[in-house]
Design an enzyme around this catalytic site. Structure first.
Site, PDB file in Angstrom:
ATOM      1  N   THR A   6     -12.860 -21.304 -13.652  1.00 57.73           N
ATOM      2  CA  THR A   6     -11.443 -20.926 -13.707  1.00 57.73           C
ATOM      3  C   THR A   6     -11.094 -20.299 -12.359  1.00 57.73           C
ATOM      4  O   THR A   6     -10.702 -21.026 -11.442  1.00 57.73           O
ATOM      5  CB  THR A   6     -11.135 -19.952 -14.867  1.00 57.73           C
ATOM      6  OG1 THR A   6     -11.971 -18.805 -14.763  1.00 57.73           O
ATOM      7  CG2 THR A   6     -11.334 -20.621 -16.209  1.00 57.73           C
ATOM      8  N   LYS A  61     -19.953 -18.971 -15.406  1.00 58.62           N
ATOM      9  CA  LYS A  61     -18.653 -18.866 -14.753  1.00 58.62           C
ATOM     10  C   LYS A  61     -18.100 -17.470 -14.965  1.00 58.62           C
ATOM     11  O   LYS A  61     -18.464 -16.778 -15.925  1.00 58.62           O
ATOM     12  CB  LYS A  61     -17.662 -19.907 -15.278  1.00 58.62           C
ATOM     13  CG  LYS A  61     -17.294 -19.817 -16.735  1.00 58.62           C
ATOM     14  CD  LYS A  61     -16.187 -18.884 -17.135  1.00 58.62           C
ATOM     15  CE  LYS A  61     -14.957 -18.959 -16.295  1.00 58.62           C
ATOM     16  NZ  LYS A  61     -13.972 -17.925 -16.783  1.00 58.62           N
ATOM     17  N   THR A 117     -14.904 -13.343 -21.455  1.00 56.52           N
ATOM     18  CA  THR A 117     -14.612 -14.457 -20.499  1.00 56.52           C
ATOM     19  C   THR A 117     -15.725 -14.795 -19.549  1.00 56.52           C
ATOM     20  O   THR A 117     -15.562 -15.565 -18.631  1.00 56.52           O
ATOM     21  CB  THR A 117     -13.355 -14.211 -19.660  1.00 56.52           C
ATOM     22  OG1 THR A 117     -12.266 -14.181 -20.543  1.00 56.52           O
ATOM     23  CG2 THR A 117     -13.076 -15.360 -18.695  1.00 56.52           C
ATOM     24  N   GLU A 130     -13.540 -11.245  -8.098  1.00 54.80           N
ATOM     25  CA  GLU A 130     -12.215 -11.366  -7.490  1.00 54.80           C
ATOM     26  C   GLU A 130     -12.049 -10.353  -6.350  1.00 54.80           C
ATOM     27  O   GLU A 130     -12.114  -9.146  -6.572  1.00 54.80           O
ATOM     28  CB  GLU A 130     -11.138 -11.177  -8.564  1.00 54.80           C
ATOM     29  CG  GLU A 130     -11.073 -12.380  -9.504  1.00 54.80           C
ATOM     30  CD  GLU A 130     -10.155 -12.186 -10.697  1.00 54.80           C
ATOM     31  OE1 GLU A 130      -9.876 -13.183 -11.377  1.00 54.80           O
ATOM     32  OE2 GLU A 130      -9.731 -11.050 -10.958  1.00 54.80           O
ATOM     33  N   ASN A 142      -4.497 -10.082  -9.080  1.00 55.23           N
ATOM     34  CA  ASN A 142      -4.169  -9.702 -10.450  1.00 55.23           C
ATOM     35  C   ASN A 142      -2.812  -9.053 -10.640  1.00 55.23           C
ATOM     36  O   ASN A 142      -2.373  -8.874 -11.778  1.00 55.23           O
ATOM     37  CB  ASN A 142      -5.254  -8.782 -11.007  1.00 55.23           C
ATOM     38  CG  ASN A 142      -6.540  -9.543 -11.240  1.00 55.23           C
ATOM     39  OD1 ASN A 142      -6.574 -10.419 -12.088  1.00 55.23           O
ATOM     40  ND2 ASN A 142      -7.562  -9.235 -10.462  1.00 55.23           N
ATOM     41  N   SER A 177       5.028 -12.809  -7.366  1.00 51.89           N
ATOM     42  CA  SER A 177       5.980 -12.594  -6.264  1.00 51.89           C
ATOM     43  C   SER A 177       5.780 -13.616  -5.173  1.00 51.89           C
ATOM     44  O   SER A 177       4.869 -14.417  -5.207  1.00 51.89           O
ATOM     45  CB  SER A 177       5.832 -11.180  -5.722  1.00 51.89           C
ATOM     46  OG  SER A 177       4.506 -10.976  -5.289  1.00 51.89           O
TER      47      SER A 177
END
Lengths: 472, 472
Positions: B199, B225, B246, B337, B467, B472
């Site tokens: 993902t 993952k 997740t 991330e 996140n 925007s």
């Protein structure tokens, strides 16, 4: 409304493996100024028979900046004193010393001394000696009290700032003994004291109010500080054997209340105020709240409020204290490092206060929820995942859980999840609510009648900048 | 080394109240590319009698992107199967369905089907039906097995992606039944399957290795993952009544081991690997790890490893599984991330594994520690405050605690706190260690002989961007 768990997907998967990597410059939304949250207060609102001062003694380098506060009760009878201290194992010296003063004084004290710029934490034996030196120097400012109090210390102490550094103790003692320390009871003196509490705060946090019990008027004033390392978990001295803190707060009142009842009211109030706020989920080594109640509003021989003898008066006092402590605690969240949002997390329908409080705490500290708040994204999936990660005394039933975004202006709330079923969300309305500085996330668990509120802020670029980038 | 608790102080107090507010543009340090972590693996390293495939079936919009993986054991005897599932209360449908398949199959299964792009979480009754449809369609790909297994389902299912949206189930079923789904056992097929797990991942996570027990060679391959919403807390099916996730992972081996021993080895391994990583402290609704052991390396009549009958062989297998799971888990942290650092938090001298693990977890999720890592700041005060906030079975004694920064290149470690006493830190050396991508924070508690490791990454501007800023 479908909610993406991971937004990088949209970027990373649309082209090459490295498409998720970002450009080297981004525009940040700066936290709004909070200076309007500090304003003048009439002198008559401050509690009787307290004198206070703030000054610069030299802990901080900059000469114009206050770093020392002294608060004295001028009533000859020692005030009732109560406190809650951090549950961190690494308690700073002032925390340990204040605990001992309270214990030996049997819940009576008359003074408070506070320095900012140095936390006197992880400072070993020297740190303890320095904290005691602050206590003794401030004791000497007090008028001689009743014979019963001679020999015991009557000053509580708090420090905040750098960890792992010794206090410049001679400067602090000179500051306490200085004739330039002009103790007074007017707004200007209280403001000066509030400024001496500040570290990363962007405004001094000072409030005062009057309240009535059994037809008698009392006054209450409070100062607190804190902007980062804010997720207090403070308990009363007896249970505080594993504690520590960087939220500092004091509340002074001219009500008369017994030490035992003051402690019990404070413990109740702290659980619903200071222990219900989070900026960054970090418990400090110095978190402390201290309350002094000198009884000066009435005759010194007037009976003290006690929960056994006058339950109703006690409960009124407890509600006033809780409400006032909540006001002070919310100021800290509003001044949270990098905060652009002030969000109430209202968890209802729990089987106990403790369960509701734990769910509210988890939502309030979730990095994914807090970055979504910064992004003004009504991301109920993240609220749900955070709620579900808490192990409760009665397990959550997903089909009973509802999530609603509630605007602060009283306009219609926006349900996003109703009894486990996602709603078709009006995205325009969602954006309207979330673009406001204040709003509420209401979570109904459907398991009981207990509830808890938490107050939190968002997680912004500025938080990372303040805490990660200062050396570059 | 004195440590500032709050760095904004230096800015906010040097001039006006608003000096702490930041400019509107900042330069970010982008996360380094991780693509070198994916490389070719010899076909001979993959376990015997497994065929796999990955394809694009249409859950994700982009035609070139895999979103469906199928893994089949071609041994006629059902493989031993074990799993750990998220402890989140909001378990996604595939988690509930896989739990039931495992339970009804008495720890035997032969297939695994995985989709990315949609988590099939918070999808009610339809979600359950869809997950069962995936199981049945994949069951149909299996060669008829022994009569004993007829009527039971033999496929486990995992989903990851968007929450609150129904699967495009007809597309998925068509994808499973498609003749274009070319199942194979070579590296290319495994790589294709690994890509279908992704993902927000920036590279496919695939590893394989061989190992030896009692002179016999076995093979093990794994795919996982995850990059965000990563702080798994997974337990075996029986204890997983309150879970959700997740992180997705699967491990396939041609070793022969009994279902009971496979589950026990997996539970042990997961506590020390996937349950010891954190990207952002967020437990997901879908976190799942599944292991299939088909015994194809030896004759099908060969006896299965069992902890009661051959403890030594079992322990060797458990160590191999733990080590392999750790490798897979670390890949997730490396791809965290916005991550620019890969940090091992090594807590030693605890009175129990659980205590050590809780302290390591707290340090690994501290926003102040993680922003300091991003800022390359050897901020032991934050490590200490985080450690002290955990309530342990034996309370921490500040005078026994030491903190050391350990470089990954084997050069001399840097003690910053020794038995409660701050060291005079060589700042140049500290900067040297912390500017590396990999290093270790070692915390010695001085309370016992147990230890635990956690792997975490830093907290960067890019995490907030991924996140919080995607709209925007």
């Amino acid at each position: 409304m479908p909610v993406m768990q991971h937004y990088r997907a949209a970027l990373a998967l649309s082209s090459s493996d490295d498409a998720g990597r970002f450009a080297s410059t981004i525009t940040i939304k700066p936290a709004p100024s909070k200076s309007h949250l500090h304003a003048s207060i009439p002198d008559s609102s401050f509690p009787k028979n307290f004198v206070v001062a703030g000054s610069h003694c030299g802990v901080k380098k900059n000469a114009g900046v206050n770093d020392l506060a002294v608060i004295l009760s001028t009533s000859s009878r020692p005030a009732a004193a109560a406190a809650c201290f951090t549950r961190n194992a690494f308690k700073a010296a002032p925390v340990l010393v204040s605990q001992e003063v309270l214990e030996k004084g049997a819940g009576r004290a008359r003074a408070l001394v506070v320095n900012s710029g140095c936390a006197n934490a992880v400072t070993g034996k020297q740190g303890m000696e320095d904290a005691w030196a602050m206590v003794k120097a401030t004791d000497a400012l007090l008028e001689p009290s009743s014979p019963s109090s001679s020999g015991t210390h009557e000053t509580l102490v708090m420090s905040t700032g750098v960890i792992g550094q010794n206090l410049p103790i001679s400067k602090i003692i000179a500051g306490i003994e200085s004739k330039a320390l002009t103790l007074d009871s007017n707004f200007s003196a209280w403001e000066s004291a509030a400024k001496a509490f500040m570290t990363t705060d962007t405004f001094p946090k000072l409030r005062a109010r009057t309240f009535t019990i059994n037809g008698q008027t009392f006054r209450m004033a409070g100062i607190d500080k804190g902007a980062g390392m804010i997720h207090p978990d403070m308990g009363p001295p007896a249970s505080a054997k594993q504690l520590h803190a960087t939220l500092l707060a004091c509340i002074l009142t001219d009500a008369a209340i017994s030490p035992r009842s003051l402690q019990s009211a404070l413990t109740y109030a702290v659980d619903r105020s200071f222990n219900s706020i989070s900026v960054d989920g970090e418990m400090s080594t110095n978190d402390t709240i201290i309350v002094l109640a000198n009884g000066a509003a009435a005759d010194q021989s007037a009976k003290e409020i006690d929960e056994e003898h006058d339950r109703k008066a006690y409960e009124t006092f407890r509600e006033e204290l809780t409400s006032f402590a909540t006001d002070l605690a919310q100021l800290v969240v509003r001044d949270g490092e990098g905060a652009t949002k002030f969000v109430t997390v209202n968890v209802q329908g729990a089987s106990s206060f403790s369960d509701a409080h734990r769910v509210a705490s988890k939502i309030s500290t979730s990095a994914l929820v807090k970055t979504a708040l910064y992004g003004e994204d009504a991301n109920w999936g993240r609220v749900l995942a955070a709620s579900g990660s808490v192990q409760l005394s009665i397990p959550l039933d997903p089909t009973r859980v509802s999530v609603t975004f509630v605007p602060a202006d009283g306009s219609t709330p926006l349900p996003v999840l109703v009894e486990g079923e996602p709603e078709q969300v009006d995205e325009v309305r969602a954006k309207e609510i979330l673009s406001e500085e204040d709003f509420e996330i209401k979570v109904e668990l459907g398991l009981g009648k207990e509830s808890a509120k938490y107050w939190t802020c968002d997680f912004s670029y500025e938080y990372v900048s303040i805490n990660g980038d200062y050396r570059s």
